[in-house]
Motif scaffolding. Structure first.
Motif, PDB file in Angstrom:
ATOM      1  N   LEU A  98       0.972  -1.134  -0.320  1.00  0.00           N
ATOM      2  CA  LEU A  98       0.381   0.062  -0.400  1.00  0.00           C
ATOM      3  C   LEU A  98       1.006   1.194   0.296  1.00  0.00           C
ATOM      4  O   LEU A  98       0.585   2.389  -0.228  1.00  0.00           O
ATOM      5  N   GLU A  99       2.245   1.494   0.600  1.00  0.00           N
ATOM      6  CA  GLU A  99       2.632   2.104   0.712  1.00  0.00           C
ATOM      7  C   GLU A  99       3.785   2.374   0.091  1.00  0.00           C
ATOM      8  O   GLU A  99       5.248   2.858  -0.287  1.00  0.00           O
ATOM      9  N   ASN A 100       4.124   1.553  -1.422  1.00  0.00           N
ATOM     10  CA  ASN A 100       5.021   1.531  -2.543  1.00  0.00           C
ATOM     11  C   ASN A 100       4.664   1.627  -3.519  1.00  0.00           C
ATOM     12  O   ASN A 100       3.697   1.141  -4.693  1.00  0.00           O
ATOM     13  N   PRO A 101       5.626   2.720  -3.994  1.00  0.00           N
ATOM     14  CA  PRO A 101       5.081   2.794  -5.758  1.00  0.00           C
ATOM     15  C   PRO A 101       5.340   2.547  -6.953  1.00  0.00           C
ATOM     16  O   PRO A 101       4.675   2.500  -7.163  1.00  0.00           O
ATOM     17  N   SER A 102       5.853   0.825  -6.094  1.00  0.00           N
ATOM     18  CA  SER A 102       5.930   0.346  -7.566  1.00  0.00           C
ATOM     19  C   SER A 102       4.584  -0.628  -7.795  1.00  0.00           C
ATOM     20  O   SER A 102       4.051  -0.805  -8.516  1.00  0.00           O
ATOM     21  N   TRP A 103       3.482  -0.705  -6.303  1.00  0.00           N
ATOM     22  CA  TRP A 103       2.519  -0.897  -6.707  1.00  0.00           C
ATOM     23  C   TRP A 103       1.797  -0.122  -6.306  1.00  0.00           C
ATOM     24  O   TRP A 103       0.534  -0.089  -7.414  1.00  0.00           O
ATOM     25  N   TYR A 104       1.679   0.947  -6.227  1.00  0.00           N
ATOM     26  CA  TYR A 104       0.485   1.858  -6.076  1.00  0.00           C
ATOM     27  C   TYR A 104       0.512   3.741  -7.125  1.00  0.00           C
ATOM     28  O   TYR A 104      -0.590   3.416  -8.011  1.00  0.00           O
ATOM     29  N   ALA A 121      -1.324 -10.843  -8.844  1.00  0.00           N
ATOM     30  CA  ALA A 121      -0.844 -10.628  -7.721  1.00  0.00           C
ATOM     31  C   ALA A 121      -3.307 -10.401  -7.901  1.00  0.00           C
ATOM     32  O   ALA A 121      -3.233 -11.126  -6.659  1.00  0.00           O
ATOM     33  N   LEU A 122      -3.320 -10.245  -8.425  1.00  0.00           N
ATOM     34  CA  LEU A 122      -4.643  -9.950  -9.318  1.00  0.00           C
ATOM     35  C   LEU A 122      -5.109 -11.183  -9.400  1.00  0.00           C
ATOM     36  O   LEU A 122      -7.109 -11.709  -8.923  1.00  0.00           O
ATOM     37  N   LEU A 123      -4.259 -12.295  -9.964  1.00  0.00           N
ATOM     38  CA  LEU A 123      -5.032 -13.684 -10.457  1.00  0.00           C
ATOM     39  C   LEU A 123      -5.233 -14.494  -9.369  1.00  0.00           C
ATOM     40  O   LEU A 123      -6.261 -14.835  -8.412  1.00  0.00           O
ATOM     41  N   ASN A 124      -4.701 -14.144  -8.102  1.00  0.00           N
ATOM     42  CA  ASN A 124      -4.549 -14.533  -6.479  1.00  0.00           C
ATOM     43  C   ASN A 124      -5.788 -14.307  -6.004  1.00  0.00           C
ATOM     44  O   ASN A 124      -6.016 -14.582  -5.170  1.00  0.00           O
ATOM     45  N   PHE A 125      -5.638 -13.029  -6.188  1.00  0.00           N
ATOM     46  CA  PHE A 125      -6.849 -12.028  -5.475  1.00  0.00           C
ATOM     47  C   PHE A 125      -8.488 -12.823  -6.351  1.00  0.00           C
ATOM     48  O   PHE A 125      -9.301 -13.318  -5.123  1.00  0.00           O
ATOM     49  N   GLN A 126      -8.318 -13.145  -7.904  1.00  0.00           N
ATOM     50  CA  GLN A 126      -9.590 -13.511  -8.409  1.00  0.00           C
ATOM     51  C   GLN A 126      -9.726 -15.624  -7.996  1.00  0.00           C
ATOM     52  O   GLN A 126     -10.948 -15.924  -7.929  1.00  0.00           O
ATOM     53  N   THR A 127      -8.621 -16.270  -7.459  1.00  0.00           N
ATOM     54  CA  THR A 127      -8.660 -17.320  -7.275  1.00  0.00           C
ATOM     55  C   THR A 127      -9.196 -17.281  -5.908  1.00  0.00           C
ATOM     56  O   THR A 127     -10.608 -17.987  -5.281  1.00  0.00           O
ATOM     57  N   GLU A 321     -22.334   2.133 -25.797  1.00  0.00           N
ATOM     58  CA  GLU A 321     -23.683   2.250 -25.344  1.00  0.00           C
ATOM     59  C   GLU A 321     -24.253   0.359 -24.849  1.00  0.00           C
ATOM     60  O   GLU A 321     -25.210   0.478 -24.742  1.00  0.00           O
ATOM     61  N   LYS A 322     -23.478  -0.517 -25.601  1.00  0.00           N
ATOM     62  CA  LYS A 322     -24.059  -1.725 -25.516  1.00  0.00           C
ATOM     63  C   LYS A 322     -22.807  -3.032 -24.549  1.00  0.00           C
ATOM     64  O   LYS A 322     -23.194  -3.509 -24.375  1.00  0.00           O
ATOM     65  N   ALA A 323     -22.394  -1.956 -23.939  1.00  0.00           N
ATOM     66  CA  ALA A 323     -21.034  -3.270 -23.228  1.00  0.00           C
ATOM     67  C   ALA A 323     -22.619  -3.119 -21.729  1.00  0.00           C
ATOM     68  O   ALA A 323     -23.114  -2.701 -21.500  1.00  0.00           O
ATOM     69  N   THR A 324     -21.719  -4.505 -20.860  1.00  0.00           N
ATOM     70  CA  THR A 324     -22.449  -4.907 -19.937  1.00  0.00           C
ATOM     71  C   THR A 324     -22.471  -3.848 -18.228  1.00  0.00           C
ATOM     72  O   THR A 324     -23.174  -3.975 -17.473  1.00  0.00           O
ATOM     73  N   SER A 325     -21.279  -3.037 -18.595  1.00  0.00           N
ATOM     74  CA  SER A 325     -21.136  -1.505 -17.629  1.00  0.00           C
ATOM     75  C   SER A 325     -20.392  -0.666 -17.813  1.00  0.00           C
ATOM     76  O   SER A 325     -19.313  -0.786 -18.631  1.00  0.00           O
ATOM     77  N   ASN A 326     -20.466  -0.108 -17.053  1.00  0.00           N
ATOM     78  CA  ASN A 326     -19.584   1.526 -17.659  1.00  0.00           C
ATOM     79  C   ASN A 326     -17.854   0.834 -16.693  1.00  0.00           C
ATOM     80  O   ASN A 326     -18.034   2.902 -16.140  1.00  0.00           O
ATOM     81  N   ILE A 327     -17.972   0.612 -15.451  1.00  0.00           N
ATOM     82  CA  ILE A 327     -17.186  -0.104 -15.098  1.00  0.00           C
ATOM     83  C   ILE A 327     -15.692   0.440 -15.462  1.00  0.00           C
ATOM     84  O   ILE A 327     -15.272   0.065 -16.362  1.00  0.00           O
ATOM     85  N   CYS A 328     -14.731   1.576 -15.656  1.00  0.00           N
ATOM     86  CA  CYS A 328     -13.489   1.559 -16.024  1.00  0.00           C
ATOM     87  C   CYS A 328     -12.698   1.319 -14.885  1.00  0.00           C
ATOM     88  O   CYS A 328     -12.349   0.362 -14.669  1.00  0.00           O
ATOM     89  N   THR A 329     -12.145   2.318 -13.679  1.00  0.00           N
ATOM     90  CA  THR A 329     -11.152   2.737 -13.116  1.00  0.00           C
ATOM     91  C   THR A 329     -11.860   1.266 -11.929  1.00  0.00           C
ATOM     92  O   THR A 329     -13.344   1.824 -11.292  1.00  0.00           O
ATOM     93  N   ALA A 330     -11.345   0.261 -10.848  1.00  0.00           N
ATOM     94  CA  ALA A 330     -12.064  -0.592 -10.577  1.00  0.00           C
ATOM     95  C   ALA A 330     -11.201  -0.236  -8.901  1.00  0.00           C
ATOM     96  O   ALA A 330     -10.558   0.716  -8.685  1.00  0.00           O
ATOM     97  N   GLN A 331     -10.726  -0.916  -8.771  1.00  0.00           N
ATOM     98  CA  GLN A 331     -10.178  -1.174  -6.851  1.00  0.00           C
ATOM     99  C   GLN A 331      -9.176  -1.964  -6.857  1.00  0.00           C
ATOM    100  O   GLN A 331      -9.076  -2.470  -5.510  1.00  0.00           O
ATOM    101  N   VAL A 332      -8.349  -1.494  -8.023  1.00  0.00           N
ATOM    102  CA  VAL A 332      -6.836  -3.081  -8.047  1.00  0.00           C
ATOM    103  C   VAL A 332      -6.502  -2.812  -7.195  1.00  0.00           C
ATOM    104  O   VAL A 332      -6.135  -4.270  -5.937  1.00  0.00           O
ATOM    105  N   LEU A 333      -5.407  -1.440  -6.438  1.00  0.00           N
ATOM    106  CA  LEU A 333      -4.601  -1.382  -5.195  1.00  0.00           C
ATOM    107  C   LEU A 333      -5.070  -2.395  -4.162  1.00  0.00           C
ATOM    108  O   LEU A 333      -4.536  -3.404  -3.303  1.00  0.00           O
ATOM    109  N   LEU A 334      -6.506  -1.977  -4.351  1.00  0.00           N
ATOM    110  CA  LEU A 334      -7.031  -2.648  -2.743  1.00  0.00           C
ATOM    111  C   LEU A 334      -7.044  -4.507  -2.738  1.00  0.00           C
ATOM    112  O   LEU A 334      -7.087  -5.151  -1.881  1.00  0.00           O
ATOM    113  N   ALA A 335      -8.111  -4.809  -3.921  1.00  0.00           N
ATOM    114  CA  ALA A 335      -7.023  -6.647  -4.335  1.00  0.00           C
ATOM    115  C   ALA A 335      -6.087  -7.052  -4.242  1.00  0.00           C
ATOM    116  O   ALA A 335      -6.379  -7.967  -4.232  1.00  0.00           O
ATOM    117  N   VAL A 336      -5.441  -6.274  -4.366  1.00  0.00           N
ATOM    118  CA  VAL A 336      -4.063  -7.089  -5.071  1.00  0.00           C
ATOM    119  C   VAL A 336      -3.757  -6.968  -3.290  1.00  0.00           C
ATOM    120  O   VAL A 336      -3.361  -8.471  -3.038  1.00  0.00           O
TER     121      VAL A 336
END
Ligand SMILES: *Cc1c(COP(=O)(O)O)cnc(C)c1O
Length: 939
Positions: A98-104, A121-127, A321-336
């Motif tokens: 969280l406090e490391n610029p390589s991640w944030y 790291a995100l694949l771990n989160f998904q798993t 306009e046919k997209a399933t959602s408008n989500i673009c930026t999500a919460q990657v750092l927090l998921a990591v």
């Protein structure tokens, strides 16, 4: 006082650099450049002033002011629950992630070759999510539990045909989730009906949302309710606490189709509401409608496993306009962070934490029962609700006397939720507030066994990664090893147009981990949150000062959510005037994909307005369409400066035409970095904007979130602003991602009006300098009236592609060999690269980038001259890995040295990409979205 004002830390150029750049541009002064660039019709006449202060604060002074505000908060022990829990952020994760610029400071992993670490790291989160919920496909995070539930609702609606437009919600769902669902349902014509699925016969509906455990703590067998909604042909969605799922039968095993929830309690502070990573998981059947980003495994050119974002054609960038959602930026750092928390604890550690919470809750249940107090549920996980007719306030007040916050449900009920940070002391204090004695120590009283139907029997997190790093040495090295694979702002410029990858100064991030700001429950009593609320108030006022609008709400937790909030404000305004038929939203063809997707979510019909050859809104087409839809015109969504990177002269005409036809002007403020201090959208004709604090105002991008997307409105729209009594809830928490607002607060406080204006000016200067240096090599696609660009410029690769076959992707991947992240690819124009340097990049880095681009142009020239075939060029084979260069025969037409160390690349400090170019199609055909078995990495 520090010797250097903060502006000299934030802005990469000094006076000498500015003079050199102006000379290159042939401009006498910065003012001359700005006069030529920003239309006089919109130019701000007065210097920017900010409410409440004049001079910019030094770094020390800003921190002192923040400390004072922190001191006004009272972070009592929260037992409120309701989706937010105390948690211990392991210091090794706080310090190294969280406090490391390589991640944030990393960007969204659209360039997967330089993002393998965070993708893993995100694949771990998904798993973790897939295993815990018992549903195989999880995405890489959503914004919060409320919006995740809303995304699941729209997934269900798309999946189910023929059912009535009714969505059923368990009466025991978190109230803030219900509010967000109602906001999202209304414009879509969906009726949300609250039901008690255990006592009532379920009406026909396309879906049902259950909370597991219930908001009040009850753990119930969900199967009868799931079966009932399935009998109607609807989908079953379960909002589940991931920690509870270590002990409870997972939703997937009970037949649920979709699971959602928050991973906040996996080591992420409550932060007065956010940011936290929500999750969503589902079965194979619905993978193509899953919202947000999905990390998947594919292969690179050598067949090595390589991670990248999967099924991107679902995203709004493509589907609009046919997209399933408008989500673009999500919460990657927090998921990591949450994924690392799970990796650090392993399945046994998580189970221990869950067991601790359950022991406290069941010991309290037993104590209350023994003390003659009624509890509403027999089977619980961490939360107990007590029925205390008429005494709820008195009991909660008594608990507060001993520093504990209970959930005040109503006059007759209080709720108590235990978490990782609470213990026997807290249990005893709660008992004292009820006037009873505890039956014993929670460590010594075994909780009653869970009923068979509810006890988890299946294994989870069996993958070796969740067992290999239990000691801190190994864990630290794992985190470091992943970070080393990635390219973030801590290594090089990230010249991404539209994304404004500027400095995220260390001082700006200091306050967010302070206990008094971090450990605050979003529903804590107001008198305990005075400091955080003051900070929000000041920040909202400053953003209003900057934009020239009447008021601002920081509630939306991404730009996409700000768009929805702004469009719903417009919808509310039209409705309040009896203009409910106004539902047409004009959107220029060059707009960001989120615009169209948001318009659809706000119940509007998208009508596309043409763009001229010069990249501007086609005013004639706009006038024609505004006239044609005069009776139904709701709004236009226009980005300014335009996505083409220029200040369109016609912006005031655009506003006038839309207003004349009864519409409102939504100005997408993602490009505010070109406006701050120079022009105010609220003053030059727009009615509403969203801003991206994770672009212009220094919140780090986090590899794809967190973000904050405040919405700013004119006076007539203030009643419809989120947080106002009549306005719909956009996020689960009133102040959205309140926990990171100290970052933009500090940035504005330390820059002051003058410093912010300097930043804008240098950002524009830097973009024009790059355009000037590169224009002979790569044509700059669009410029304004006087030949200048705004804060970014589009380099047109298409003529070269036509002639040589070298694509913008080849250039993007070759830039990796030169140690750079690619510019924005193919937005807003396919086949191009859009470059945005920001004011933070020093001139040496900007020059290094220009030199790399010019060297690449020379490499393309060799193809042009027929000396090298495209397929044999270093460009097409880029990026080059160490393994490719060292192992086996070298049979390329260029040397190893040219591959790895082209002109200008510093040998000792070179960034090496861990994989070569990744095969996107292979990964989509063979979708794998969880950690692959170790054998996949064998030679
Ligand atoms: C970034 C951006 C958005 C979306 O913002 P998110 O925070 O990613 O949702 C919208 N419009 C434009 C022009 C942008 O650049």
């Amino acid at each position: 006082m520090t010797a250097h004002p903060f502006t000299t830390r934030h802005i990469g150029m000094d006076d000498g650099d500015v003079a050199r750049m102006l000379e290159t541009l042939g401009r006498g002064s910065l003012d001359e450049l700005l006069d030529a660039t920003v239309p006089t019709t919109i130019r701000q006449s007065e210097p920017l002033t900010l409410t409440g202060f004049t001079g910019a604060a030094s770094e020390d002074a800003a921190l002192e002011e923040l400390r004072e505000m922190a001191g006004m908060n009272q972070p009592l022990t929260s037992l409120i629950g309701q989706g937010y829990y105390g948690t211990v952020t392991p210091p090794v994760i706080r310090r190294n992630v969280l406090e490391n610029p390589s991640w944030y400071t990393a960007y969204t992993p659209y360039q997967p070759e330089i993002s393998q670490g965070r993708l893993e790291a995100l694949l771990n989160f998904q798993t973790v999510v897939a295993d815990l919920t018992g549903l195989p496909l999880a995405n890489a995070s959503l914004l919060d539990e409320g919006t995740a539930a809303a995304e699941a609702m729209t997934m269900a609606r798309r999946a189910v045909r023929g059912a009535p437009d009714t969505f059923l919600v368990d009466a025991d769902v978190h109230p803030q989730t219900l509010s967000v669902l109602q906001t999202r349902a209304e414009p879509l014509g969906v009726k949300v009906a609250s039901v008690d699925p255990w006592d009532d016969e379920l009406p026909e509906a396309f879906g049902l949302l259950l909370q597991y455990p219930g908001s009040g703590g009850a753990v119930r067998d969900l199967r009868p309710a799931i079966d009932a909604i399935h009998d109607h042909g609807g989908l079953a969605i379960v909002a589940a606490d991931p920690l509870a799922l270590t002990l409870l039968t997972p939703p997937g095993e009970m037949g649920a189709d979709i699971a959602v929830g928050s991973t906040q309690r996996f080591g992420v502070p409550m932060w007065f509401g956010g940011p936290h990573a929500a999750y969503i998981s589902t079965s194979e059947d619905y993978k193509r409608t899953l919202p947000g980003r999905l990390v998947g495994v594919s292969v690179d050119t050598k067949g090595r496993p390589a991670n990248r974002l999967a099924l991107q054609t679902r995203e709004q960038h493509i589907r609009r306009e046919k997209a399933t959602s408008n989500i673009c930026t999500a919460q990657v750092l927090l998921a990591v962070a949450a994924g690392f928390y799970a990796t650090y604890h392993g399945p046994d550690g998580l189970t221990r934490v869950a067991d601790h919470c359950r022991r406290l809750a069941t010991t309290l249940s037993a104590s209350l029962t023994a003390g003659g107090i009624e509890i509403v549920a027999d089977v619980v996980f961490d939360t107990v609700t007590a029925r205390v007719p008429g005494r709820a306030e008195a009991i909660a007040d008594a608990a507060r006397e001993s520093g504990l916050l209970l959930r005040r449900i109503d006059a007759d009920h209080v709720g108590i939720s235990f978490d990782e940070t609470t213990g026997q002391d807290d249990l005893e204090a709660v008992c004292a507030a009820f006037g009873i004695d505890p039956v014993g120590h929670h460590d010594e009283i075994d909780p009653p066994a869970l009923p068979d139907a509810l006890a988890r029997t299946s294994e989870f997190m069996t993958h070796p990664v969740f067992h290999a790093h239990r000691n801190e040495t190994s864990f630290m090295r794992y985190v470091r090893g992943l970070a080393a694979k990635d390219l973030a702002l801590d290594r090089a410029m990230i010249p991404l147009g539209s994304c404004t990858m500027k400095l995220n100064a260390a001082v700006e991030l200091e306050a967010i981990s302070w206990h008094q700001f971090a450990d605050i429950h979003p529903f804590a009593p107001e008198d305990t949150t005075a400091g955080s609320r003051l900070m929000v108030e000041q920040l909202e006022q400053w953003l209003a000062d900057i934009t020239g609008y009447a008021a601002v709400s920081v509630q939306p937790n991404a730009g996409s959510q700000g768009e929805l909030a702004g469009l719903l404000a417009i919808r509310g305004y039209h409705g309040s005037r009896g203009d409910t038929q106004r539902d047409v939203c004009l959107i220029p063809s060059s707009a960001h994909g989120t615009n169209a997707a948001s318009a659809v979510m706000a119940g509007m019909r998208v009508v596309v307005v043409a763009t001229t050859d010069a990249g501007a809104v086609d005013i004639d087409d706009l006038r024609a369409k505004a006239e044609a839809h005069a009776d139904t015109l709701a709004a236009i969504m226009v980005t300014y400066p335009s996505t083409a990177g220029v200040f369109e002269q016609g912006i005031t005409d655009i506003c006038d035409i839309v207003h004349e036809h009864g519409g409102q002007v939504y100005l997408d403020g993602a490009n505010l970095n070109a406006l701050v201090g120079l022009a105010q959208p609220g003053k030059f004709g727009a009615d509403v904007s969203h801003l991206n604090l994770h672009k212009t105002f220094c919140i780090p991008h986090g590899g794809g979130g967190p973000g904050v997307g405040p919405v700013a409105v004119g006076a007539h729209l203030v009643p419809f602003l989120p947080g106002s009594a009549a306005a719909p809830a956009i996020s689960a928490a009133v102040n959205g991602s309140a926990g990171i607002l100290a970052i933009p607060w500090a940035y504005i406080r330390m820059m002051g009006g003058e410093g912010l204006t300097d930043a804008t000016s240098v950002a524009i200067l830097s973009a024009n300098y790059i355009a000037e240096r590169l224009k002979d090599a790569f044509p700059v696609l669009y410029t304004g009236e006087h030949g200048t660009v705004a804060h970014e410029c589009i380099l047109d690769l298409r003529p070269l592609t036509k002639e040589t076959g070298i694509t913008n992707e080849d250039v993007a991947k070759r830039l990796i060999d030169y140690g750079f992240h690619a510019p924005t690819m193919s937005f807003p124009v396919p086949g191009t690269l859009m470059v945005e340097p920001t004011e933070s990049e020093p001139l040496v880095e900007v020059d290094r980038f220009c030199d790399a681009m010019l060297a690449i142009r020379e490499e393309i020239a060799a193809v042009e001259r027929g000396e090298v075939a495209v397929e044999d060029s270093a460009l097409r084979h880029a990026p080059h890995t160490v393994e490719d260069l060292l192992v086996g025969e070298w049979d390329r037409t260029y040397s190893r040295e040219d591959a790895a160390f082209p002109v200008g690349v510093e040998r000792a400090g070179k960034y090496w990409s861990p994989v070569s170019r990744i095969d996107q199609a292979y990964g989509d055909k063979n979708l794998v979205c969880a950690c692959p078995p170790p054998e996949a990495f064998e030679d």
